[in-house]
Design an enzyme around this catalytic site. Structure first.
Site, PDB file in Angstrom:
ATOM      1  N   ASP A  12      -5.008 -82.366 -60.922  1.00  0.00           N
ATOM      2  CA  ASP A  12      -4.303 -81.222 -60.355  1.00  0.00           C
ATOM      3  C   ASP A  12      -3.501 -80.576 -61.486  1.00  0.00           C
ATOM      4  O   ASP A  12      -2.637 -81.227 -62.081  1.00  0.00           O
ATOM      5  CB  ASP A  12      -3.384 -81.722 -59.234  1.00  0.00           C
ATOM      6  CG  ASP A  12      -2.648 -80.587 -58.538  1.00  0.00           C
ATOM      7  OD1 ASP A  12      -2.500 -79.499 -59.133  1.00  0.00           O
ATOM      8  OD2 ASP A  12      -2.205 -80.798 -57.396  1.00  0.00           O
ATOM      9  N   VAL A  13      -3.771 -79.304 -61.768  1.00  0.00           N
ATOM     10  CA  VAL A  13      -3.133 -78.666 -62.930  1.00  0.00           C
ATOM     11  C   VAL A  13      -1.646 -78.395 -62.727  1.00  0.00           C
ATOM     12  O   VAL A  13      -0.964 -78.009 -63.674  1.00  0.00           O
ATOM     13  CB  VAL A  13      -3.843 -77.344 -63.338  1.00  0.00           C
ATOM     14  CG1 VAL A  13      -5.273 -77.595 -63.772  1.00  0.00           C
ATOM     15  CG2 VAL A  13      -3.781 -76.300 -62.215  1.00  0.00           C
TER      16      VAL A  13
ATOM     17  N   TYR B 192      -0.781 -65.038 -54.661  1.00  0.00           N
ATOM     18  CA  TYR B 192      -1.858 -64.942 -55.655  1.00  0.00           C
ATOM     19  C   TYR B 192      -1.573 -63.822 -56.652  1.00  0.00           C
ATOM     20  O   TYR B 192      -1.591 -64.047 -57.865  1.00  0.00           O
ATOM     21  CB  TYR B 192      -3.171 -64.687 -54.918  1.00  0.00           C
ATOM     22  CG  TYR B 192      -4.408 -64.650 -55.784  1.00  0.00           C
ATOM     23  CD1 TYR B 192      -4.925 -65.809 -56.354  1.00  0.00           C
ATOM     24  CD2 TYR B 192      -5.090 -63.456 -56.007  1.00  0.00           C
ATOM     25  CE1 TYR B 192      -6.080 -65.780 -57.129  1.00  0.00           C
ATOM     26  CE2 TYR B 192      -6.247 -63.414 -56.771  1.00  0.00           C
ATOM     27  CZ  TYR B 192      -6.738 -64.581 -57.336  1.00  0.00           C
ATOM     28  OH  TYR B 192      -7.883 -64.544 -58.092  1.00  0.00           O
TER      29      TYR B 192
ATOM     30  N   LYS C 106      -0.563 -64.660 -60.389  1.00  0.00           N
ATOM     31  CA  LYS C 106      -1.387 -64.255 -61.539  1.00  0.00           C
ATOM     32  C   LYS C 106      -0.601 -63.358 -62.488  1.00  0.00           C
ATOM     33  O   LYS C 106      -0.792 -63.397 -63.702  1.00  0.00           O
ATOM     34  CB  LYS C 106      -2.644 -63.530 -61.049  1.00  0.00           C
ATOM     35  CG  LYS C 106      -3.671 -64.445 -60.375  1.00  0.00           C
ATOM     36  CD  LYS C 106      -4.417 -65.299 -61.394  1.00  0.00           C
ATOM     37  CE  LYS C 106      -5.545 -66.079 -60.734  1.00  0.00           C
ATOM     38  NZ  LYS C 106      -6.215 -67.005 -61.667  1.00  0.00           N
TER      39      LYS C 106
ATOM     40  N   THR D 133     -16.500 -61.019 -58.446  1.00  0.00           N
ATOM     41  CA  THR D 133     -17.725 -61.595 -59.006  1.00  0.00           C
ATOM     42  C   THR D 133     -18.336 -62.554 -57.980  1.00  0.00           C
ATOM     43  O   THR D 133     -17.607 -63.269 -57.282  1.00  0.00           O
ATOM     44  CB  THR D 133     -17.406 -62.322 -60.323  1.00  0.00           C
ATOM     45  OG1 THR D 133     -16.829 -61.359 -61.214  1.00  0.00           O
ATOM     46  CG2 THR D 133     -18.638 -62.914 -60.966  1.00  0.00           C
TER      47      THR D 133
HETATM   48  P1  NAD Z   1     -13.262 -71.130 -56.943  1.00  0.00           P
HETATM   49  O1  NAD Z   1     -12.302 -71.324 -55.826  1.00  0.00           O
HETATM   50  O2  NAD Z   1     -14.695 -71.414 -56.709  1.00  0.00           O
HETATM   51  O3  NAD Z   1     -12.820 -71.946 -58.226  1.00  0.00           O
HETATM   52  C1  NAD Z   1     -11.496 -72.346 -58.492  1.00  0.00           C
HETATM   53  C2  NAD Z   1     -11.520 -73.800 -58.939  1.00  0.00           C
HETATM   54  O4  NAD Z   1     -10.188 -74.215 -59.271  1.00  0.00           O
HETATM   55  C3  NAD Z   1     -12.020 -74.726 -57.843  1.00  0.00           C
HETATM   56  O5  NAD Z   1     -12.965 -75.630 -58.360  1.00  0.00           O
HETATM   57  C4  NAD Z   1     -10.755 -75.451 -57.392  1.00  0.00           C
HETATM   58  O6  NAD Z   1     -11.020 -76.733 -56.848  1.00  0.00           O
HETATM   59  C5  NAD Z   1      -9.958 -75.488 -58.661  1.00  0.00           C
HETATM   60  N1  NAD Z   1      -8.516 -75.616 -58.434  1.00  0.00           N
HETATM   61  C6  NAD Z   1      -7.724 -74.932 -57.580  1.00  0.00           C
HETATM   62  N2  NAD Z   1      -6.464 -75.365 -57.629  1.00  0.00           N
HETATM   63  C7  NAD Z   1      -6.440 -76.365 -58.555  1.00  0.00           C
HETATM   64  C8  NAD Z   1      -5.437 -77.220 -59.047  1.00  0.00           C
HETATM   65  N3  NAD Z   1      -4.163 -77.159 -58.594  1.00  0.00           N
HETATM   66  N4  NAD Z   1      -5.770 -78.144 -59.986  1.00  0.00           N
HETATM   67  C9  NAD Z   1      -7.049 -78.237 -60.442  1.00  0.00           C
HETATM   68  N5  NAD Z   1      -8.046 -77.461 -59.998  1.00  0.00           N
HETATM   69  C10 NAD Z   1      -7.753 -76.525 -59.065  1.00  0.00           C
HETATM   70  O7  NAD Z   1     -13.069 -69.595 -57.394  1.00  0.00           O
HETATM   71  P2  NAD Z   1     -13.720 -68.796 -58.601  1.00  0.00           P
HETATM   72  O8  NAD Z   1     -14.218 -67.515 -58.056  1.00  0.00           O
HETATM   73  O9  NAD Z   1     -14.628 -69.651 -59.376  1.00  0.00           O
HETATM   74  O10 NAD Z   1     -12.432 -68.450 -59.457  1.00  0.00           O
HETATM   75  C11 NAD Z   1     -12.168 -69.059 -60.713  1.00  0.00           C
HETATM   76  C12 NAD Z   1     -11.012 -68.342 -61.389  1.00  0.00           C
HETATM   77  O11 NAD Z   1     -11.343 -66.962 -61.614  1.00  0.00           O
HETATM   78  C13 NAD Z   1      -9.706 -68.348 -60.584  1.00  0.00           C
HETATM   79  O12 NAD Z   1      -8.631 -68.476 -61.461  1.00  0.00           O
HETATM   80  C14 NAD Z   1      -9.683 -66.968 -59.960  1.00  0.00           C
HETATM   81  O13 NAD Z   1      -8.377 -66.526 -59.700  1.00  0.00           O
HETATM   82  C15 NAD Z   1     -10.346 -66.137 -61.048  1.00  0.00           C
HETATM   83  N6  NAD Z   1     -10.950 -64.924 -60.491  1.00  0.00           N
HETATM   84  C16 NAD Z   1     -12.153 -64.972 -59.852  1.00  0.00           C
HETATM   85  C17 NAD Z   1     -12.679 -63.806 -59.331  1.00  0.00           C
HETATM   86  C18 NAD Z   1     -14.021 -63.774 -58.649  1.00  0.00           C
HETATM   87  O14 NAD Z   1     -14.399 -62.712 -58.156  1.00  0.00           O
HETATM   88  N7  NAD Z   1     -14.804 -64.823 -58.601  1.00  0.00           N
HETATM   89  C19 NAD Z   1     -11.982 -62.588 -59.424  1.00  0.00           C
HETATM   90  C20 NAD Z   1     -10.735 -62.606 -60.061  1.00  0.00           C
HETATM   91  C21 NAD Z   1     -10.235 -63.767 -60.610  1.00  0.00           C
END
Ligand code: NAD
Ligand code: UDP
Length: 339
Positions: free
Chosen positions: A59-60, A148, A152, A178
């Site tokens: 957990d980060v 969020y 961010k 994405t």
């Molecule tokens: P996702 O939810 O599939 O991936 C997030 C990952 O982080 C998951 O595997 C989750 O288990 C892990 N996680 C969450 N809290 C955690 C914690 N406290 N400790 C350790 N691990 C933790 O979502 P994603 O779409 O893959 O997003 C990845 C990153 O990209 C995120 O930071 C998100 O904010 C950013 N992002 C994604 C999008 C998109 O459209 N996919 C858009 C903007 C930003």
């Protein structure tokens, strides 16, 4: 730069798993940390046999002791779907603020280049369209999305202060919507929701009139942008990455219906509070600096995502009765309403 070793926080998530796969294919050793809250070891199951890959549950929000060195660190750990980030909003803020602090501390310790995954949500419900990096945004600081959005924004602020005070080698990316294979069936974001609903023969739930817009980037195009940004030396960001073609949510629903051949109805549900009305990245900076140009059309990307989600639903026995091309996956149970 030390050996080609990368650390991916959030490495078992949707984007994280694609990033790990790409890095490994380019000969990197990769350590992925994840608490599996919205991601899953299944996303990286195909990578676990590779000698260069390690996955640990962490957990980060707790300080991170990780054996380095690393040349590159990617901080992707955060829930990204509104449904999930609002489920435990305090944890969402802590994950973004403390998680980013811990990622920055690791970058200092190992003198690593750090990619910080920020988001188009820092622009809030924008009054400038499309959104360039110079726009400071229009965010409700006390609303349901603020855990969020402000989490961010605070992460961006922390990262920039580490650049100024500790010389961290930052690459700050603002990611726009994405999508792609390995989005979780219960992710809750619009692309996977519509696809899962269409495949199950459930109603497609359009929130509001469906006139709000988003710009949808296929995952491979985004990951290409990440790597181009990491490889260049001049610019620390922020930089927008996403696909600049803009669609209404209703157009997306119709396209998913068409490609799946689904007979699902499109129904309207109330629009959530503070839902951004328009979103489209201005990617001029990424184009000029990185030669970034998304290649996968929405139709092609949706087709690939539909295939992947149909396979997952069939495997999990959670019901598919429509798949592209009209083929029924082997062993797929017939869902309610199937003809
Ligand atoms: P996702 O939810 O599939 O991936 C997030 C990952 O982080 C998951 O595997 C989750 O288990 C892990 N996680 C969450 N809290 C955690 C914690 N406290 N400790 C350790 N691990 C933790 O979502 P994603 O779409 O893959 O997003 C990845 C990153 O990209 C995120 O930071 C998100 O904010 C950013 N992002 C994604 C999008 C998109 O459209 N996919 C858009 C903007 C930003
Ligand atoms: N949305 C929708 N139906 C759904 C899920 C989302 O109409 O089942 C809408 C949502 O209200 C928003 C857009 O689709 O206007 C994108 O939502 P998503 O949750 O994917 O991410 P956001 O861009 O809002 O962070």
């Amino acid at each position: 730069m030390s050996a080609r070793r990368a650390l991916v926080l959030g490495g078992a998530g949707f984007l994280g798993s694609h990033l790990c796969e790409r890095l490994l294919s380019e000969g990197w050793e990769v350590t992925a940390l994840d608490d599996f809250s919205t991601g899953s070891p299944t996303n990286v199951a195909c990578l676990r046999a590779l000698p260069g890959f390690k996955l640990e549950r962490r957990d980060v929000t707790s300080p991170l002791q990780v054996k380095g060195p690393f040349s590159w660190v990617f901080n992707l750990a955060s829930p990204a779907s509104p449904v999930h980030y609002q489920a435990d909003p305090v944890k969402t803020t802590l994950t973004n603020v403390l998680g980013t602090l811990h990622a920055l501390e690791l970058a200092v310790k190992y003198r690593a280049r750090l990619l910080q995954a920020s988001t188009s949500e820092v622009y809030g419900d924008p009054e400038v369209h499309p959104q360039p990096e110079a726009y400071w945004g229009h965010v409700n600081p006390i609303g349901l999305r603020s855990c969020y959005d402000e989490g961010k924004r605070c992460a961006e602020s922390l990262a920039m202060d580490f650049v100024r005070t500790q010389g961290v080698d930052l690459r700050l990316v603002r990611i726009f919507n994405t999508y792609g294979p390995r989005m979780a069936v219960d992710d809750g974001r619009v692309v996977s929701n519509f696809i899962v609903q269409a495949l199950r023969g459930d109603d497609l739930t359009v929130y509001g009139e469906g006139s709000q817009t988003r710009s949808f980037c296929y995952v491979d195009d985004l990951i290409e942008g990440f790597l181009r940004f990491m490889r260049q030396e001049r610019e620390l960001g922020p930089i927008n990455l996403g696909n600049p073609l803009e669609f209404t949510v209703l157009e997306l629903a119709r396209l998913v219906s068409e490609i799946t051949g689904s007979r699902s109805r499109i129904v309207r549900l109330p629009l959530p509070a503070d839902d951004p009305k328009l979103r489209r990245p201005d990617v001029s900076k990424a184009r000029a600096l990185l030669g970034f140009e998304p290649r996968v059309s929405l139709r092609e990307g949706l087709t690939r995502t539909i295939e992947a989600l149909a396979t997952t639903l069939a495997r999990d026995g959670s019901g598919v009765h429509v798949i592209p091309g009209g083929r029924r996956p082997e062993h797929a149970p017939v869902a309610r309403g199937a003809s």
